[in-house]
Design an enzyme around this catalytic site. Structure first.
Site, PDB file in Angstrom:
ATOM      1  N   ASP A  13      15.196 -40.026   3.241  1.00 13.79           N
ATOM      2  CA  ASP A  13      14.793 -38.748   2.326  1.00 13.79           C
ATOM      3  C   ASP A  13      17.031 -37.957   1.873  1.00 13.79           C
ATOM      4  O   ASP A  13      16.274 -36.628   2.184  1.00 13.79           O
ATOM      5  CB  ASP A  13      14.315 -37.641   3.112  1.00 13.79           C
ATOM      6  CG  ASP A  13      12.756 -38.536   3.011  1.00 13.79           C
ATOM      7  OD1 ASP A  13      12.748 -39.076   2.321  1.00 13.79           O
ATOM      8  OD2 ASP A  13      12.098 -38.323   3.572  1.00 13.79           O
ATOM      9  N   LYS A  16      18.908 -39.771  -2.400  1.00 18.66           N
ATOM     10  CA  LYS A  16      18.757 -41.035  -3.272  1.00 18.66           C
ATOM     11  C   LYS A  16      19.079 -41.278  -4.415  1.00 18.66           C
ATOM     12  O   LYS A  16      19.565 -41.387  -5.291  1.00 18.66           O
ATOM     13  CB  LYS A  16      18.036 -42.650  -2.296  1.00 18.66           C
ATOM     14  CG  LYS A  16      19.132 -42.947  -1.186  1.00 18.66           C
ATOM     15  CD  LYS A  16      18.261 -43.607  -0.049  1.00 18.66           C
ATOM     16  CE  LYS A  16      16.538 -43.694  -0.165  1.00 18.66           C
ATOM     17  NZ  LYS A  16      16.311 -42.526   0.654  1.00 18.66           N
ATOM     18  N   GLY A  40      10.201 -41.578  -1.549  1.00 18.90           N
ATOM     19  CA  GLY A  40       9.490 -40.632  -2.551  1.00 18.90           C
ATOM     20  C   GLY A  40      10.804 -40.389  -2.793  1.00 18.90           C
ATOM     21  O   GLY A  40      12.322 -40.165  -1.636  1.00 18.90           O
ATOM     22  N   HIS A  41      11.262 -41.188  -3.934  1.00 16.47           N
ATOM     23  CA  HIS A  41      12.471 -39.609  -4.483  1.00 16.47           C
ATOM     24  C   HIS A  41      12.515 -38.942  -5.235  1.00 16.47           C
ATOM     25  O   HIS A  41      11.589 -39.327  -6.520  1.00 16.47           O
ATOM     26  CB  HIS A  41      13.228 -41.202  -5.028  1.00 16.47           C
ATOM     27  CG  HIS A  41      13.426 -42.503  -4.482  1.00 16.47           C
ATOM     28  ND1 HIS A  41      14.257 -43.782  -4.161  1.00 16.47           N
ATOM     29  CD2 HIS A  41      12.981 -42.433  -2.575  1.00 16.47           C
ATOM     30  CE1 HIS A  41      15.085 -44.427  -2.913  1.00 16.47           C
ATOM     31  NE2 HIS A  41      13.637 -43.564  -2.384  1.00 16.47           N
ATOM     32  N   GLN A 220      14.413 -46.123   1.724  1.00 20.44           N
ATOM     33  CA  GLN A 220      14.298 -45.819   3.371  1.00 20.44           C
ATOM     34  C   GLN A 220      15.746 -45.723   3.938  1.00 20.44           C
ATOM     35  O   GLN A 220      16.599 -44.852   2.895  1.00 20.44           O
ATOM     36  CB  GLN A 220      13.860 -46.847   3.961  1.00 20.44           C
ATOM     37  CG  GLN A 220      13.091 -46.595   3.950  1.00 20.44           C
ATOM     38  CD  GLN A 220      12.203 -47.253   2.561  1.00 20.44           C
ATOM     39  OE1 GLN A 220      12.161 -48.800   2.431  1.00 20.44           O
ATOM     40  NE2 GLN A 220      10.928 -46.590   2.218  1.00 20.44           N
TER      41      GLN A 220
HETATM   42  P1  GDP Z   1      15.268 -39.602  -1.340  1.00 13.73           P
HETATM   43  O1  GDP Z   1      14.227 -40.258  -0.826  1.00 13.73           O
HETATM   44  O2  GDP Z   1      16.606 -40.061  -0.297  1.00 13.73           O
HETATM   45  O3  GDP Z   1      15.371 -40.195  -2.865  1.00 13.73           O
HETATM   46  O4  GDP Z   1      15.386 -37.808  -0.762  1.00 13.73           O
HETATM   47  P2  GDP Z   1      13.988 -37.219  -1.028  1.00 13.73           P
HETATM   48  O5  GDP Z   1      13.823 -36.936  -2.237  1.00 13.73           O
HETATM   49  O6  GDP Z   1      12.796 -37.650  -0.607  1.00 13.73           O
HETATM   50  O7  GDP Z   1      14.034 -35.793  -0.671  1.00 13.73           O
HETATM   51  C1  GDP Z   1      15.398 -35.472  -0.878  1.00 13.73           C
HETATM   52  C2  GDP Z   1      14.908 -33.788  -1.269  1.00 13.73           C
HETATM   53  O8  GDP Z   1      16.394 -32.991  -1.368  1.00 13.73           O
HETATM   54  C3  GDP Z   1      14.522 -33.583  -2.894  1.00 13.73           C
HETATM   55  O9  GDP Z   1      13.899 -32.611  -2.607  1.00 13.73           O
HETATM   56  C4  GDP Z   1      15.449 -33.198  -3.449  1.00 13.73           C
HETATM   57  O10 GDP Z   1      14.900 -32.657  -4.533  1.00 13.73           O
HETATM   58  C5  GDP Z   1      16.623 -32.445  -2.805  1.00 13.73           C
HETATM   59  N1  GDP Z   1      18.034 -32.830  -3.114  1.00 13.73           N
HETATM   60  C6  GDP Z   1      18.979 -33.736  -3.116  1.00 13.73           C
HETATM   61  N2  GDP Z   1      20.023 -32.999  -3.626  1.00 13.73           N
HETATM   62  C7  GDP Z   1      20.119 -31.630  -2.797  1.00 13.73           C
HETATM   63  C8  GDP Z   1      21.453 -30.915  -3.043  1.00 13.73           C
HETATM   64  O11 GDP Z   1      22.353 -31.574  -2.859  1.00 13.73           O
HETATM   65  N3  GDP Z   1      19.878 -29.757  -2.213  1.00 13.73           N
HETATM   66  C9  GDP Z   1      19.552 -29.437  -2.398  1.00 13.73           C
HETATM   67  N4  GDP Z   1      19.144 -28.031  -1.885  1.00 13.73           N
HETATM   68  N5  GDP Z   1      18.423 -30.478  -2.643  1.00 13.73           N
HETATM   69  C10 GDP Z   1      18.677 -31.527  -2.661  1.00 13.73           C
HETATM   70  P1  IMO Z   2      12.543 -42.831   1.401  1.00 10.92           P
HETATM   71  O1  IMO Z   2      12.749 -44.079   0.148  1.00 10.92           O
HETATM   72  C1  IMO Z   2      12.123 -41.340   5.720  1.00 10.92           C
HETATM   73  C2  IMO Z   2       9.830 -43.923   7.205  1.00 10.92           C
HETATM   74  C3  IMO Z   2       8.231 -43.172   8.506  1.00 10.92           C
HETATM   75  C4  IMO Z   2       8.230 -43.437   9.478  1.00 10.92           C
HETATM   76  C5  IMO Z   2       8.708 -45.352   9.542  1.00 10.92           C
HETATM   77  C6  IMO Z   2       7.948 -46.386   8.771  1.00 10.92           C
HETATM   78  O2  IMO Z   2      12.407 -42.033   0.229  1.00 10.92           O
HETATM   79  O3  IMO Z   2      14.117 -42.357   1.564  1.00 10.92           O
HETATM   80  P2  IMO Z   2       6.004 -47.057   6.785  1.00 10.92           P
HETATM   81  O4  IMO Z   2       5.794 -46.294   6.035  1.00 10.92           O
HETATM   82  O5  IMO Z   2       7.232 -47.330   6.150  1.00 10.92           O
HETATM   83  O6  IMO Z   2       5.790 -48.286   7.683  1.00 10.92           O
HETATM   84  O7  IMO Z   2       7.022 -46.464   7.473  1.00 10.92           O
HETATM   85  O8  IMO Z   2       9.140 -45.351   8.417  1.00 10.92           O
HETATM   86  N1  IMO Z   2      10.099 -43.507   6.342  1.00 10.92           N
HETATM   87  C7  IMO Z   2      10.275 -43.072   5.886  1.00 10.92           C
HETATM   88  N2  IMO Z   2      11.147 -41.940   5.996  1.00 10.92           N
HETATM   89  N3  IMO Z   2      11.900 -41.489   3.535  1.00 10.92           N
HETATM   90  C8  IMO Z   2      10.803 -42.547   3.153  1.00 10.92           C
HETATM   91  O9  IMO Z   2      11.904 -43.450   2.380  1.00 10.92           O
HETATM   92  C9  IMO Z   2      10.803 -43.469   4.602  1.00 10.92           C
HETATM   93  N4  IMO Z   2       9.932 -44.685   4.389  1.00 10.92           N
HETATM   94  C10 IMO Z   2       9.704 -45.111   5.501  1.00 10.92           C
HETATM   95  O10 IMO Z   2       8.243 -42.012   8.101  1.00 10.92           O
HETATM   96  O11 IMO Z   2       8.730 -42.951  10.269  1.00 10.92           O
HETATM   97 MG    MG Z   3      12.381 -40.066  -0.221  1.00 12.77          MG
END
Ligand code: GDP
Ligand code: IMO
Ligand code: MG
Length: 418
Positions: A13, A16, A40-41, A220
């Site tokens: 998270d 990415k 979840g991106h 991840q």
């Molecule tokens: P990912 O799994 O690495 O793609 O990240 P996620 O989407 O799960 O979580 C990142 C969260 O931060 C999302 O809600 C994005 O919209 C938000 N986000 C990404 N870059 C920024 C930033 O520079 N500032 C803020 N405030 N939010 C951001």
């Molecule tokens: P993105 O790509 C954050 C965590 C889960 C759990 C562990 C194992 O959005 O960054 P799994 O479902 O793989 O068996 O879970 O890894 N986890 C993540 N945490 N972002 C993710 O993906 C994750 N994918 C798995 O919360 O602790």
């Molecule tokens: Mg994510």
């Protein structure tokens, strides 16, 4: 041409999806090479928010080709839902999304096994997203898996055999389940049939020879890597750069830039150790301001200060050549910003990742003054407050790699290239 790899350096998270979306115009092809719908991106543009699980984050740029390659575990049910949403936005994906025949399929009983296994672990549960990731990779390495390519072979027979095996396994868990999602699974299979199912390793290597540029999108984060993460609180794939080679079928020398993404602080969702975690008001503030709730499960994310011990470890494992710091704006109102620069273990200081990150590992913090300015409207480094410039310089000195991108908000526009 080379393949640039973009990956998360923390516990996932890191943002990415957003950075891939921003960089996509510079590439011809975007791939997802490991993980599955546990990812979840999030992408934000034109006041809309999109969360992608299986599909690469290049999908909103029409002329780009996106590929789900062999290292991914694909859930037909989640895939169909994603396709339905994108189609309702008028995006026809059958042309610009290819799927590897060697990608493994998540079937409904994989998800049930994931839930049963977690329930059996009680207090020591991993906090899995319960998307069936672990059981599917277990079947892959156990040589029992079902693959996308099987859709053109004796698919139903293979599916029933795998389901039967799972139902035997489920007998050892005292776990109630139903198979009502099977219908949705088969609907998803029909959706996958509409797509170009190819040997993406041949396709990618040919594209490289033709001079096409490729960006590989990690899922991840490094601290969730099956080998190097905080085992057993990890996911079931290699999330590090080496995983991009096996996950796509490309040789190590084809890798170009390795873009490491990190938040200006740290988060973790699920169980497992987190040395710089804040269990106080500061942690709550980071969660509220940063809207730190899981994109896949909605769970509140645990929050803490930036951890340079973990970050340096991640950078070593990945050979990071460029850094991208996201969510810098979340720190706008903090008087003091802390960064863990070492761990104290039994009174001894270390900057190396210990075998076990148990409660005896205490972070040692360096404090820096906050900038106390709203960064969200800033679009160039000339507008940086001095404190932010100093913070970035401090990180670059510690990490010995340039910070190339700074995120100042969730929108596609809210990023500064240095
Ligand atoms: P990912 O799994 O690495 O793609 O990240 P996620 O989407 O799960 O979580 C990142 C969260 O931060 C999302 O809600 C994005 O919209 C938000 N986000 C990404 N870059 C920024 C930033 O520079 N500032 C803020 N405030 N939010 C951001
Ligand atoms: P993105 O790509 C954050 C965590 C889960 C759990 C562990 C194992 O959005 O960054 P799994 O479902 O793989 O068996 O879970 O890894 N986890 C993540 N945490 N972002 C993710 O993906 C994750 N994918 C798995 O919360 O602790
Ligand atoms: Mg994510």
């Amino acid at each position: 041409m080379k393949i640039d790899v973009l990956l998360g350096l923390q516990w996932g998270d890191e943002g990415k999806g957003k950075v891939v979306d921003v960089l996509t115009p510079r590439y011809d092809i975007i791939t997802r090479f490991q993980g599955g719908p546990n990812a979840g991106h999030t992408l934000e543009f034109n006041n809309h928010k999109h969360i992608l699980h299986n599909i690469p984050s290049g999908i909103f740029r029409e002329e780009k080709l996106n590929m789900i390659t062999n290292g991914v575990v694909l859930d037909p049910m989640v895939f169909k839902k994603e396709i339905d949403v994108l189609e309702s936005m008028g995006i026809d994906l059958t042309r610009n999304l290819w799927i590897s025949r060697k990608a493994h399929l998540i079937i409904p009983t994989h998800r049930i096994l994931d839930a049963a296994s977690e329930a059996a672990k009680g207090k020591s549960k991993i906090g899995s997203t319960l998307k069936g990731i672990g059981p599917t990779y277990m079947d892959k390495t156990g040589r029992n898996g079902l693959r996308v390519g099987d859709l053109d072979l004796d698919f139903r027979e293979k599916y029933e055999a795998l389901k039967k095996k799972h139902m035997q396994l489920l007998k050892i868990y005292d776990y109630e389940y139903d198979l009502s999602e099977e219908e949705l699974f088969f609907e998803g299979i029909e959706v996958i049939r509409k797509f170009n199912r190819v040997d993406t390793e041949y396709a990618l290597n040919s594209f490289l020879e033709e001079g096409k540029s490729i960006l590989a999108e990690g899922a991840q984060g490094t601290m969730l890597d099956i080998d190097f993460g905080s085992y057993p609180f990890v996911t079931s794939s290699n999330t590090i750069c080496a995983g991009a080679c096996t996950g796509m079928g490309v040789a190590p020398h084809t890798i170009g830039e390795v873009i490491g993404i990190f938040k200006a602080y740290c988060t973790r969702v699920g169980g497992g150790p987190f040395p710089s975690e804040l269990l106080d008001d500061e942690g709550n503030r980071l969660r509220e301001i940063g809207k730190e709730f899981g994109s896949t499960t909605g769970r509140p994310r645990r929050c803490g200060w930036l951890d340079l011990v973990a970050l340096k470890y991640s950078m070593m494992l990945n050979g990071v050549t460029q850094l991208s710091m996201t969510k810098t704006d979340v720190l706008d109102s903090f008087d003091v910003i802390k960064v863990a620069t070492a761990y104290s273990i039994g009174g001894e200081l270390t900057d190396q990742m210990p075998y076990s990150l148990d409660a005896g590992v205490k972070p040692v913090f360096t404090e820096m003054p906050g900038w106390k300015k709203d960064l969200r409207g800033i679009r160039s480094k000339e507008q940086f407050p001095d404190e932010l410039t100093n913070y970035v310089r401090f990180l670059e000195k510690e990490l010995q790699v340039p910070v190339k991108y700074i995120g100042v908000g969730p929108d596609r526009e809210q990023i500064i290239e240095l």
